[in-house]
Write an enzyme that holds these catalytic residues in place. Structure first.
Site, PDB file in Angstrom:
ATOM      1  N   GLU A 162      43.325  48.652  40.081  1.00 18.78           N
ATOM      2  CA  GLU A 162      42.592  47.620  40.839  1.00 18.78           C
ATOM      3  C   GLU A 162      42.554  46.400  39.940  1.00 18.78           C
ATOM      4  OE1 GLU A 162      41.851  47.718  43.835  1.00 18.78           O
ATOM      5  OE2 GLU A 162      41.693  49.833  44.382  1.00 18.78           O
ATOM      6  N   GLU A 220      43.671  32.816  38.308  1.00 14.66           N
ATOM      7  CA  GLU A 220      42.355  33.382  38.585  1.00 14.66           C
ATOM      8  C   GLU A 220      41.358  32.823  37.579  1.00 14.66           C
ATOM      9  OE1 GLU A 220      41.697  37.529  37.492  1.00 14.66           O
ATOM     10  OE2 GLU A 220      40.501  37.827  39.295  1.00 14.66           O
ATOM     11  N   LYS A 231      35.777  55.062  29.975  1.00 12.95           N
ATOM     12  CA  LYS A 231      35.792  54.093  28.879  1.00 12.95           C
ATOM     13  C   LYS A 231      35.249  52.759  29.390  1.00 12.95           C
ATOM     14  CE  LYS A 231      38.554  51.137  27.341  1.00 12.95           C
ATOM     15  NZ  LYS A 231      37.437  50.197  27.108  1.00 12.95           N
ATOM     16  N   CYS A 285      36.320  40.239  41.345  1.00 20.34           N
ATOM     17  CA  CYS A 285      37.756  40.283  41.668  1.00 20.34           C
ATOM     18  C   CYS A 285      38.006  39.710  43.043  1.00 20.34           C
ATOM     19  CB  CYS A 285      38.267  41.715  41.560  1.00 20.34           C
ATOM     20  SG  CYS A 285      37.353  42.890  42.564  1.00 20.34           S
TER      21      CYS A 285
HETATM   22  P1  NAD Z   1      40.538  43.652  31.048  1.00 18.73           P
HETATM   23  O1  NAD Z   1      41.841  43.974  31.633  1.00 18.73           O
HETATM   24  O2  NAD Z   1      40.478  42.752  29.883  1.00 18.73           O
HETATM   25  O3  NAD Z   1      39.762  44.971  30.622  1.00 18.73           O
HETATM   26  C1  NAD Z   1      39.526  46.035  31.516  1.00 18.73           C
HETATM   27  C2  NAD Z   1      39.382  47.318  30.726  1.00 18.73           C
HETATM   28  O4  NAD Z   1      40.638  47.638  30.130  1.00 18.73           O
HETATM   29  C3  NAD Z   1      38.382  47.261  29.584  1.00 18.73           C
HETATM   30  O5  NAD Z   1      37.689  48.495  29.527  1.00 18.73           O
HETATM   31  C4  NAD Z   1      39.281  47.108  28.365  1.00 18.73           C
HETATM   32  O6  NAD Z   1      38.681  47.585  27.171  1.00 18.73           O
HETATM   33  C5  NAD Z   1      40.466  47.973  28.758  1.00 18.73           C
HETATM   34  N1  NAD Z   1      41.686  47.696  28.019  1.00 18.73           N
HETATM   35  C6  NAD Z   1      42.004  46.642  27.242  1.00 18.73           C
HETATM   36  N2  NAD Z   1      43.247  46.772  26.748  1.00 18.73           N
HETATM   37  C7  NAD Z   1      43.736  47.940  27.215  1.00 18.73           C
HETATM   38  C8  NAD Z   1      44.987  48.639  27.086  1.00 18.73           C
HETATM   39  N3  NAD Z   1      45.981  48.131  26.372  1.00 18.73           N
HETATM   40  N4  NAD Z   1      45.143  49.800  27.741  1.00 18.73           N
HETATM   41  C9  NAD Z   1      44.154  50.302  28.509  1.00 18.73           C
HETATM   42  N5  NAD Z   1      42.967  49.703  28.657  1.00 18.73           N
HETATM   43  C10 NAD Z   1      42.750  48.530  28.042  1.00 18.73           C
HETATM   44  O7  NAD Z   1      39.676  43.081  32.281  1.00 18.73           O
HETATM   45  P2  NAD Z   1      38.226  42.450  32.232  1.00 18.73           P
HETATM   46  O8  NAD Z   1      38.388  41.088  31.604  1.00 18.73           O
HETATM   47  O9  NAD Z   1      37.246  43.427  31.682  1.00 18.73           O
HETATM   48  O10 NAD Z   1      37.890  42.305  33.777  1.00 18.73           O
HETATM   49  C11 NAD Z   1      38.212  41.182  34.526  1.00 18.73           C
HETATM   50  C12 NAD Z   1      39.438  41.421  35.384  1.00 18.73           C
HETATM   51  O11 NAD Z   1      39.282  42.582  36.161  1.00 18.73           O
HETATM   52  C13 NAD Z   1      39.695  40.310  36.378  1.00 18.73           C
HETATM   53  O12 NAD Z   1      41.076  40.016  36.446  1.00 18.73           O
HETATM   54  C14 NAD Z   1      39.246  40.898  37.696  1.00 18.73           C
HETATM   55  O13 NAD Z   1      39.821  40.312  38.831  1.00 18.73           O
HETATM   56  C15 NAD Z   1      39.614  42.330  37.514  1.00 18.73           C
HETATM   57  N6  NAD Z   1      38.826  43.181  38.383  1.00 18.73           N
HETATM   58  C16 NAD Z   1      39.439  43.793  39.439  1.00 18.73           C
HETATM   59  C17 NAD Z   1      38.710  44.560  40.305  1.00 18.73           C
HETATM   60  C18 NAD Z   1      39.364  45.233  41.479  1.00 18.73           C
HETATM   61  O14 NAD Z   1      38.784  46.158  42.003  1.00 18.73           O
HETATM   62  N7  NAD Z   1      40.550  44.841  41.879  1.00 18.73           N
HETATM   63  C19 NAD Z   1      37.344  44.742  40.111  1.00 18.73           C
HETATM   64  C20 NAD Z   1      36.745  44.133  39.022  1.00 18.73           C
HETATM   65  C21 NAD Z   1      37.500  43.352  38.162  1.00 18.73           C
END
Ligand code: NAD
Length: 467
Positions: free
Chosen positions: A241, A371, A168, A275
């Site tokens: 992650e 962050e 997804k 991240c």
């Molecule tokens: P997000 O949490 O808003 O979204 C991530 C994914 O989760 C998207 O596909 C979104 O559609 C989905 N999602 C949304 N609501 C959901 C729910 N209730 N249940 C399941 N899935 C759901 O994150 P983002 O804004 O896309 O990404 C940025 C964040 O990701 C930052 O905090 C960053 O640090 C983190 N990040 C972490 C890593 C790592 O490896 N640790 C890598 C990249 C990004």
């Protein structure tokens, strides 16, 4: 009608609805994209469940060969996919093409791993063997900052271990992943890999689905908590992650001019939407002023532009929501610190924010404690390194961190005390598929990459035989 398709049960299909994908450099519609429905997400899980019955029995060498074939197909499209990735994600073309090239490299390396049975005991009393079996259907939930590479963190190991998957993508960056789906459709048996887009409304369908055995999630800590809560309903396996607030601790023995480019690059890559980016710097008082000045010089010189333009170093923020959020951090920086470079939103279409250096700022402010996920770097002064370490470790996150010093032994000792999954010495943001990666504290659960990452897609089974 969109020329992008979802991948469900081996077929490239339209979405039940449609959604626009915006180019963050222009705020114009880049493409109409299929939007999956709950019905289609359920169909994808059912297809993956059905495909699992035979995929789990396909010899590992054959599964490996298919992932390798996908790596070759991706590698042949680095330029084409890179361009599309810049248009939907915003990052400069050099970063996009690197992301696609890394995607091929991650697919290839992770598919080369092995899962071997382990003979624990074999004697006159008993024979005990440990095997690793696939879990079943795995949901892979992807964020918008590295939308293609993060698929390659999860898919190859999940598939190699014998699982089937439903991917997804994030709603604002689905296009390159759907192109990847076209390649996948030609290589893998029907239902082994499925891709369903959404508008932030179908993640919950995957995480609560009784037929999904594991969720591999990359995204924010807030969403990660929701994933963890809903996975509890059927004791799903989870790898999370999540976010980070990486600190760079800079000791007084460095030459500020020498270390500044590494620190600046580690903070502003992908417009700070990484991240593992440096999100706060603790600098010793003896080099504080000079380091701030060097960072400000780099920020002033940085070329902020549409990622497709030659010479662009920093692209726009990826989406409007993130842009507004980062503007809130700018406001906080203005109130709680001194902005010595940037601090301005570019007066043009697109979500552009100039790289911003903030000094005379301390912990206990939003810009340091949270962050920011944007090109804003707070620099905090310290006099005692133990105090800096304590403040760095006070964060609820623990993804990465770095120590900068010319004294290797001292840096190493400090690195060992940082509460995070990765700590670099005299660099930041260096990772690879052979190096386990995972977060401490609220930065996640579990690891990705290397054998340790592969194991997370398996269930241990012990066969204990009487003699
Ligand atoms: P997000 O949490 O808003 O979204 C991530 C994914 O989760 C998207 O596909 C979104 O559609 C989905 N999602 C949304 N609501 C959901 C729910 N209730 N249940 C399941 N899935 C759901 O994150 P983002 O804004 O896309 O990404 C940025 C964040 O990701 C930052 O905090 C960053 O640090 C983190 N990040 C972490 C890593 C790592 O490896 N640790 C890598 C990249 C990004």
């Amino acid at each position: 009608m969109s020329d992008y398709k979802l991948l469900i049960g081996g077929r490239l299909v339209d979405g039940d609805a449609s959604m626009d994908v915006i180019n963050p450099a222009s705020e114009e519609v880049l493409a109409a994209c299929p939007r999956g429905s709950e019905r289609q997400m359920n169909e994808a899980v059912a297809a993956a469940k059905e495909a699992f019955k035979s995929w789990r029995k396909v010899p590992m060498a054959e599964r490996r060969a298919m992932v390798m074939k996908l790596a070759d197909a991706v590698e042949a499209r680095v330029e084409e996919f890179g361009r599309l990735l810049t248009q939907e994600q915003g990052k400069p073309l050099a970063e996009s093409t690197a992301e696609i090239a890394y995607t091929a490299a991650f697919l290839r390396y992770l598919a080369s791993l092995d899962l071997e049975n382990k003979l624990i005991e074999d004697n006159e009393n008993r024979r005990v063997e440990m095997r690793r079996k696939p879990l079943g259907v795995v949901g892979c939930i992807i964020p918008w900052n590295f939308p293609v590479l993060i698929v390659a963190f999860k898919a190859p190991v999940a598939l190699l271990a014998g699982n089937t998957i439903v991917i997804k993508p994030a709603p604002t960056t689905p296009l390159t992943t759907l192109r990847l789906g076209e390649l996948i459709a030609d290589i893998f048996p029907a239902g082994v890999v499925n891709i369903v887009t959404d508008q932030n409304d179908l993640g919950g369908v995957l995480t609560t689905h009784p037929d999904v055995a594991k969720i591999s999630f990359t995204g924010s800590t807030e969403t990660g908590k929701k994933v963890m809560a809903s996975a509890a309903s059927s004791i799903k396996r989870i790898t999370l992650e999540l976010g980070g607030n990486d600190a760079a601790i800079v000791l007084g023995d460095v030459d500020p001019k020498t270390v500044a480019p590494g620190i600046f690059g580690g903070a502003t890559m992908n417009a700070g939407q990484v991240c593992l980016a440096i999100k706060r710097v603790y600098a010793h008082e003896s080099i504080y002023d000079e380091l701030c000045d060097e960072l400000a010089k780099l920020a002033d010189a940085a070329v902020v532009d549409d990622g497709l333009k030659q010479g662009a170093q920093i692209g726009p923020l990826q989406n409007k929501m993130q842009y507004e959020k980062v503007k809130g951090f700018l406001e906080d920086a203005r109130v709680n610190g001194t902005i010595i470079a940037g601090g301005v939103v570019e007066d043009r279409p697109g979500y552009f924010i100039r790289p911003t250096i903030v000094r005379d700022v301390s912990d206990g402010t939003m810009i340091v404690d949270e962050e920011q996920f944007g090109p804003i770097l707070p620099v905090i002064k310290f006099s005692d390194v133990d105090d800096a370490l304590e403040r760095a470790n006070a964060s609820p996150w623990g993804l990465g961190g770095s120590v900068w010093s010319t004294d290797r032994d001292k840096a190493y000792d400090i690195a060992c005390e940082v509460d995070s999954g990765t700590v670099w010495i005299n660099k930041h943001l260096d990772f690879g598929p052979n190096i386990p990666f995972g977060g401490a504290k609220q930065s996640g659960i579990g690891v990705e990459f290397a054998e340790e990452g592969l194991y997370e897609f398996t269930q241990i089974q012990v066969i204990n035989e009487a003699r």
